[in-house]
Write an enzyme that holds these catalytic residues in place. Structure first.
Site, PDB file in Angstrom:
ATOM      1  N   SER A  28       0.767  -1.143  -0.013  1.00 41.16           N
ATOM      2  CA  SER A  28      -0.006  -0.117  -0.065  1.00 41.16           C
ATOM      3  C   SER A  28       0.792   1.199   0.035  1.00 41.16           C
ATOM      4  O   SER A  28       1.866   1.237   0.632  1.00 41.16           O
ATOM      5  CB  SER A  28      -0.868  -0.159   1.263  1.00 41.16           C
ATOM      6  OG  SER A  28      -1.615   1.165   1.680  1.00 41.16           O
ATOM      7  N   TYR A  48      -2.691  -1.055  10.689  1.00 39.51           N
ATOM      8  CA  TYR A  48      -2.878  -1.612   9.627  1.00 39.51           C
ATOM      9  C   TYR A  48      -1.523  -1.277   8.533  1.00 39.51           C
ATOM     10  O   TYR A  48      -0.939  -2.322   8.016  1.00 39.51           O
ATOM     11  CB  TYR A  48      -4.095  -1.195   8.975  1.00 39.51           C
ATOM     12  CG  TYR A  48      -4.185  -1.254   7.296  1.00 39.51           C
ATOM     13  CD1 TYR A  48      -4.303  -2.595   6.751  1.00 39.51           C
ATOM     14  CD2 TYR A  48      -3.929  -0.114   6.385  1.00 39.51           C
ATOM     15  CE1 TYR A  48      -4.119  -2.753   5.203  1.00 39.51           C
ATOM     16  CE2 TYR A  48      -3.757  -0.580   4.985  1.00 39.51           C
ATOM     17  CZ  TYR A  48      -3.972  -1.677   4.582  1.00 39.51           C
ATOM     18  OH  TYR A  48      -3.956  -2.017   3.073  1.00 39.51           O
ATOM     19  N   LYS A  95       1.609  -3.734   6.667  1.00 42.61           N
ATOM     20  CA  LYS A  95       2.032  -3.732   5.249  1.00 42.61           C
ATOM     21  C   LYS A  95       3.662  -3.563   5.097  1.00 42.61           C
ATOM     22  O   LYS A  95       4.338  -4.322   4.425  1.00 42.61           O
ATOM     23  CB  LYS A  95       1.306  -2.756   4.514  1.00 42.61           C
ATOM     24  CG  LYS A  95      -0.204  -3.042   4.242  1.00 42.61           C
ATOM     25  CD  LYS A  95      -0.234  -4.387   3.374  1.00 42.61           C
ATOM     26  CE  LYS A  95      -1.647  -4.764   3.196  1.00 42.61           C
ATOM     27  NZ  LYS A  95      -2.069  -5.845   2.708  1.00 42.61           N
TER      28      LYS A  95
HETATM   29  P1  NAD Z   1     -11.187  -6.774   0.599  1.00 44.63           P
HETATM   30  O1  NAD Z   1     -11.536  -6.931   1.983  1.00 44.63           O
HETATM   31  O2  NAD Z   1     -12.298  -6.447  -0.538  1.00 44.63           O
HETATM   32  O3  NAD Z   1     -10.532  -8.127   0.090  1.00 44.63           O
HETATM   33  C1  NAD Z   1      -9.702  -8.885   1.177  1.00 44.63           C
HETATM   34  C2  NAD Z   1     -10.249 -10.240   0.873  1.00 44.63           C
HETATM   35  O4  NAD Z   1      -9.435 -11.322   1.723  1.00 44.63           O
HETATM   36  C3  NAD Z   1     -11.760 -10.208   1.370  1.00 44.63           C
HETATM   37  O5  NAD Z   1     -12.281 -11.040   0.437  1.00 44.63           O
HETATM   38  C4  NAD Z   1     -11.683 -11.095   2.805  1.00 44.63           C
HETATM   39  O6  NAD Z   1     -12.651 -11.929   2.981  1.00 44.63           O
HETATM   40  C5  NAD Z   1     -10.279 -12.186   2.528  1.00 44.63           C
HETATM   41  N1  NAD Z   1      -9.449 -12.386   3.925  1.00 44.63           N
HETATM   42  C6  NAD Z   1      -9.153 -11.369   4.848  1.00 44.63           C
HETATM   43  N2  NAD Z   1      -8.545 -12.096   5.879  1.00 44.63           N
HETATM   44  C7  NAD Z   1      -8.472 -13.438   5.371  1.00 44.63           C
HETATM   45  C8  NAD Z   1      -7.884 -14.811   5.698  1.00 44.63           C
HETATM   46  N3  NAD Z   1      -7.144 -14.827   7.108  1.00 44.63           N
HETATM   47  N4  NAD Z   1      -7.888 -15.847   5.142  1.00 44.63           N
HETATM   48  C9  NAD Z   1      -8.620 -15.969   3.834  1.00 44.63           C
HETATM   49  N5  NAD Z   1      -9.061 -14.653   3.559  1.00 44.63           N
HETATM   50  C10 NAD Z   1      -9.089 -13.565   4.114  1.00 44.63           C
HETATM   51  O7  NAD Z   1      -9.961  -5.470   0.068  1.00 44.63           O
HETATM   52  P2  NAD Z   1      -9.460  -5.105  -0.968  1.00 44.63           P
HETATM   53  O8  NAD Z   1      -9.806  -3.712  -1.087  1.00 44.63           O
HETATM   54  O9  NAD Z   1      -9.780  -6.109  -2.303  1.00 44.63           O
HETATM   55  O10 NAD Z   1      -7.721  -5.054  -0.594  1.00 44.63           O
HETATM   56  C11 NAD Z   1      -7.051  -6.527  -1.243  1.00 44.63           C
HETATM   57  C12 NAD Z   1      -5.559  -6.173  -0.643  1.00 44.63           C
HETATM   58  O11 NAD Z   1      -5.211  -4.721  -1.216  1.00 44.63           O
HETATM   59  C13 NAD Z   1      -5.519  -6.094   0.879  1.00 44.63           C
HETATM   60  O12 NAD Z   1      -4.023  -6.783   1.124  1.00 44.63           O
HETATM   61  C14 NAD Z   1      -5.484  -4.674   0.933  1.00 44.63           C
HETATM   62  O13 NAD Z   1      -4.501  -4.328   2.315  1.00 44.63           O
HETATM   63  C15 NAD Z   1      -4.561  -4.305  -0.060  1.00 44.63           C
HETATM   64  N6  NAD Z   1      -4.845  -2.731  -0.174  1.00 44.63           N
HETATM   65  C16 NAD Z   1      -6.180  -2.333  -0.549  1.00 44.63           C
HETATM   66  C17 NAD Z   1      -6.134  -0.936  -0.787  1.00 44.63           C
HETATM   67  C18 NAD Z   1      -7.561  -0.295  -1.005  1.00 44.63           C
HETATM   68  O14 NAD Z   1      -7.970   0.793  -0.670  1.00 44.63           O
HETATM   69  N7  NAD Z   1      -8.774  -1.299  -1.516  1.00 44.63           N
HETATM   70  C19 NAD Z   1      -5.228   0.010  -0.673  1.00 44.63           C
HETATM   71  C20 NAD Z   1      -4.100  -0.704  -0.598  1.00 44.63           C
HETATM   72  C21 NAD Z   1      -3.718  -1.811  -0.214  1.00 44.63           C
HETATM   73  N1  UFG Z   2     -12.764  10.609   3.475  1.00 47.38           N
HETATM   74  C1  UFG Z   2     -13.593  11.423   3.682  1.00 47.38           C
HETATM   75  N2  UFG Z   2     -15.031  10.596   4.293  1.00 47.38           N
HETATM   76  C2  UFG Z   2     -15.099   9.455   4.393  1.00 47.38           C
HETATM   77  C3  UFG Z   2     -14.036   8.533   4.054  1.00 47.38           C
HETATM   78  C4  UFG Z   2     -12.957   9.408   3.546  1.00 47.38           C
HETATM   79  O1  UFG Z   2     -13.791  12.801   3.826  1.00 47.38           O
HETATM   80  O2  UFG Z   2     -16.132   8.833   4.745  1.00 47.38           O
HETATM   81  C5  UFG Z   2     -11.572  10.917   3.008  1.00 47.38           C
HETATM   82  C6  UFG Z   2     -10.077  10.780   3.753  1.00 47.38           C
HETATM   83  O3  UFG Z   2     -10.105  11.768   4.674  1.00 47.38           O
HETATM   84  C7  UFG Z   2      -9.086  10.789   2.766  1.00 47.38           C
HETATM   85  C8  UFG Z   2      -9.860  10.330   1.342  1.00 47.38           C
HETATM   86  O4  UFG Z   2     -11.145  10.349   1.440  1.00 47.38           O
HETATM   87  O5  UFG Z   2      -8.860  12.081   2.188  1.00 47.38           O
HETATM   88  C9  UFG Z   2      -9.799   8.728   0.789  1.00 47.38           C
HETATM   89  O6  UFG Z   2      -9.711   8.060   2.173  1.00 47.38           O
HETATM   90  P1  UFG Z   2     -10.010   6.554   2.146  1.00 47.38           P
HETATM   91  O7  UFG Z   2     -10.285   6.038   3.415  1.00 47.38           O
HETATM   92  O8  UFG Z   2     -11.062   5.925   1.035  1.00 47.38           O
HETATM   93  O9  UFG Z   2      -8.655   6.171   1.599  1.00 47.38           O
HETATM   94  P2  UFG Z   2      -7.203   6.321   2.506  1.00 47.38           P
HETATM   95  O10 UFG Z   2      -6.661   7.328   1.491  1.00 47.38           O
HETATM   96  O11 UFG Z   2      -7.356   6.731   3.874  1.00 47.38           O
HETATM   97  O12 UFG Z   2      -6.548   5.095   2.172  1.00 47.38           O
HETATM   98  C10 UFG Z   2      -6.506   4.194   1.145  1.00 47.38           C
HETATM   99  C11 UFG Z   2      -6.632   2.722   1.668  1.00 47.38           C
HETATM  100  C12 UFG Z   2      -5.563   2.070   2.536  1.00 47.38           C
HETATM  101  C13 UFG Z   2      -4.268   2.471   1.682  1.00 47.38           C
HETATM  102  C14 UFG Z   2      -4.246   3.890   1.138  1.00 47.38           C
HETATM  103  C15 UFG Z   2      -3.302   4.235  -0.084  1.00 47.38           C
HETATM  104  O13 UFG Z   2      -7.620   2.463   2.594  1.00 47.38           O
HETATM  105  O14 UFG Z   2      -5.502   1.003   2.820  1.00 47.38           O
HETATM  106  O15 UFG Z   2      -5.582   4.231   0.341  1.00 47.38           O
HETATM  107  O16 UFG Z   2      -3.266   5.298  -0.590  1.00 47.38           O
HETATM  108  F1  UFG Z   2      -3.299   2.377   2.461  1.00 47.38           F
END
Ligand code: NAD
Ligand code: UFG
Length: 337
Positions: A125, A149, A153
Site C-alpha cells: 500500500s 494496518y 504492510k
Molecule cells: P477486501 O477486504 O475486499 O479483500 C480482501 C479479501 O481477503 C476479502 O475477501 C476477505 O474476506 C479476505 N480475507 C481476509 N483475511 C483473510 C484470511 N485470513 N484468510 C482468507 N481470506 C481472508 O480488500 P481489497 O480492497 O480487495 O484489498 C486487497 C488487498 O489490497 C489487501 O491486502 C489490502 O490491504 C490491499 N490494499 C487495499 C487498498 C484499498 O484501498 N482497497 C489499498 C492498498 C492496499
Molecule cells: N474520506 C472522507 N470521508 C469518508 C471517507 C474518507 O472525507 O467518509 C476522505 C479521507 O479523509 C481521505 C480520502 O477520503 O482524504 C480517501 O480516504 P479513504 O479512506 O478512501 O482512503 P485512504 O487514502 O485513507 O486509504 C486508502 C486505503 C489504504 C491505503 C491507502 C493508500 O484505505 O488501505 O488508500 O493510499 F493504504
C-alpha cells in the site's frame, strides 16, 4: 495453462484481478474466508468471463487446508490479497490485524516454500510511504507509518525482503496500491464491504442512492487548493491489469525482489471526487464538512514511471469513468451481492 493461487479472491481487488487473470488465460484458484466478502462474487467472476474458477472457503492461517490445496493443484504462483484493511479498526484491534495480516502471511509463505512455488505478488500500500514528499517513488524510505494496518504492510514487505535475501530463487513483487475505486464495466462486481464502509467511494455511492444519509468530508482546512485531502484514485480494473503484467514479469525473470507503485500519478481532492461523481452520474451526494480524521495525510499520489517502464503498465481510466462504473455497480446491486 499456468495456475495462480489468489488469496482474498472474492474481495474487491481480488475479484477484479481474477477476471483479468482468467481473460489472460491463467487457471485461477481462489481462497477466501469471506470475512469481508461473499462467495457470490466468485459466481459473478464466472459469469463475466464464462470461465471456471476453483474456489475454497479457506483461511490463510489454516496450513492443513493450504497444504491440501497445494497438493491437489499444480500451482505456479501466488497473488496474495487476503488481509484486513480498515485503518480505524486496526487502531482499535491491533492484535487482530497482526494476527491476520502477519501470521497469515507467514503461514502462507511456509506452505508456499514447502511446495517450492517461490513466486509471490504481494498487495502492499501507498501507506508505507508515510509522510514523504509527493510524488511517492519506489526508492523513498518507507516505514514511517501512522497506524497498525499500515505497519502490517511495512512489516510484510520486510518479511518478504528477508525471505528473498535468504534464498534468491524467490521471485517477489511488492505492489503498492494507491486508492482503488470503480467497478467492473459489467456492473456485476464492485466494492461491497461487509458492514459500514470506511473508504470514501462506497460511502459516496451509498449516500447517492439514499442508503446512507450523508458523507462527512474529513476536514477542509488542509494545505491543498480546496482544503480537502488529495489522493491518487485508480480504477480497480487498471489495478487488476497491473497484476497480470506483474505475473508476466515474474514468469519471465528469475530471482527478483522489486516494488512497484500502482497509481495514476495524478491527485484529486475529495471535493473534486464528489463533484465529478455528481456531474457524471447526474445525482446528488449530500455531504457535510467534519473534523479531520486522525492519521490522514494531506496529499498522496504516486510516481507512476517505474511501473510504466518495467511492467509495461499504466492506468488508462479517468476519474469520470471510475465514477460511472461505481454508480452502475451501486444501482445494479443496491443491497450488495
Ligand atoms: P477486501 O477486504 O475486499 O479483500 C480482501 C479479501 O481477503 C476479502 O475477501 C476477505 O474476506 C479476505 N480475507 C481476509 N483475511 C483473510 C484470511 N485470513 N484468510 C482468507 N481470506 C481472508 O480488500 P481489497 O480492497 O480487495 O484489498 C486487497 C488487498 O489490497 C489487501 O491486502 C489490502 O490491504 C490491499 N490494499 C487495499 C487498498 C484499498 O484501498 N482497497 C489499498 C492498498 C492496499
Ligand atoms: N474520506 C472522507 N470521508 C469518508 C471517507 C474518507 O472525507 O467518509 C476522505 C479521507 O479523509 C481521505 C480520502 O477520503 O482524504 C480517501 O480516504 P479513504 O479512506 O478512501 O482512503 P485512504 O487514502 O485513507 O486509504 C486508502 C486505503 C489504504 C491505503 C491507502 C493508500 O484505505 O488501505 O488508500 O493510499 F493504504
Amino acid at each position: 495453462m499456468k495456475n495462480v493461487l489468489v488469496t482474498g479472491g472474492a474481495g474487491y481487488i481480488g475479484s477484479h484481478t481474477c477476471v483479468e487473470l482468467l481473460n489472460a488465460g491463467y487457471g485461477v484458484i481462489s481462497i477466501d474466508n469471506y470475512s469481508n466478502s461473499a462467495p457470490e462474487s466468485i459466481n459473478k467472476v464466472k459469469k463475466i468471463t464464462g470461465k471456471n474458477i476453483i474456489s475454497f472457503n479457506c483461511d490463510i492461517r489454516d496450513q492443513n487446508k493450504l497444504c491440501e490445496i497445494f497438493s491437489k493443484y499444480n500451482i505456479d504462483s501466488v497473488i496474495h490479497f487476503a488481509a484486513l484493511k480498515a485503518v480505524g479498526e486496526s487502531c482499535r484491534k491491533p492484535l487482530s490485524y497482526y494476527n491476520n495480516n502477519i501470521l497469515g502471511l507467514i503461514s502462507l509463505l511456509e506452505v508456499i516454500n514447502k511446495f517450492g512455488v517461490k513466486k509471490m505478488i504481494f498487495s502492499s500500500s501507498a501507506t508505507v510511504y508515510g509522510n514523504n514528499p509527493v510524488p511517492y517513488s519506489e526508492d523513498m524510505n518507507t516505514g514511517n507509518v501512522t497506524n497498525p494496518y499500515g505497519r502490517t504492510k511495512y512489516f510484510s514487505e520486510q518479511i518478504l525482503s528477508d525471505l528473498y535475501f535468504s534464498d534468491k530463487k524467490w521471485n517477489i513483487l511488492l505492489l503498492r496500491y494507491f486508492n482503488p475505486i470503480g467497478a467492473h464495466e459489467s456492473g456485476l462486481i464492485g466494492e461491497d464491504p461487509n458492514g459500514i464502509p470506511n473508504n470514501i467511494m462506497p460511502v459516496i455511492s451509498k449516500v447517492a442512492v439514499g442508503l446512507l444519509p450523508k458523507l462527512t468530508i474529513f476536514g477542509n482546512d488542509y494545505d491543498t487548493p480546496d482544503g480537502t485531502c488529495i489522493r491518487d484514485y485508480i480504477h480497480v480494473a487498471d489495478l487488476a491489469l497491473g497484476h497480470v503484467k506483474a505475473l508476466e514479469k515474474i514468469d519471465s525473470e528469475c530471482g527478483i525482489l522489486e516494488c512497484f507503485n500502482l497509481g495514476t500519478g495524478k491527485g484529486n481532492s475529495v471535493l473534486e471526487l464528489v463533484n465529478t461523481f455528481e456531474k457524471t452520474n447526474n445525482c446528488r451526494v449530500n455531504y457535510e464538512i467534519g473534523d479531520r480524521r486522525s492519521g490522514d495525510i494531506a496529499v498522496c499520489y504516486a510516481s507512476a514511471e517505474k511501473a510504466k517502464k518495467h511492467l509495461n503498465w499504466e492506468a488508462k481510466y479517468d476519474l469520470e469513468r471510475m465514477c460511472q462504473d461505481t454508480w452502475r455497480f451501486q444501482v445494479n446491486n443496491p443491497n450488495g451481492y
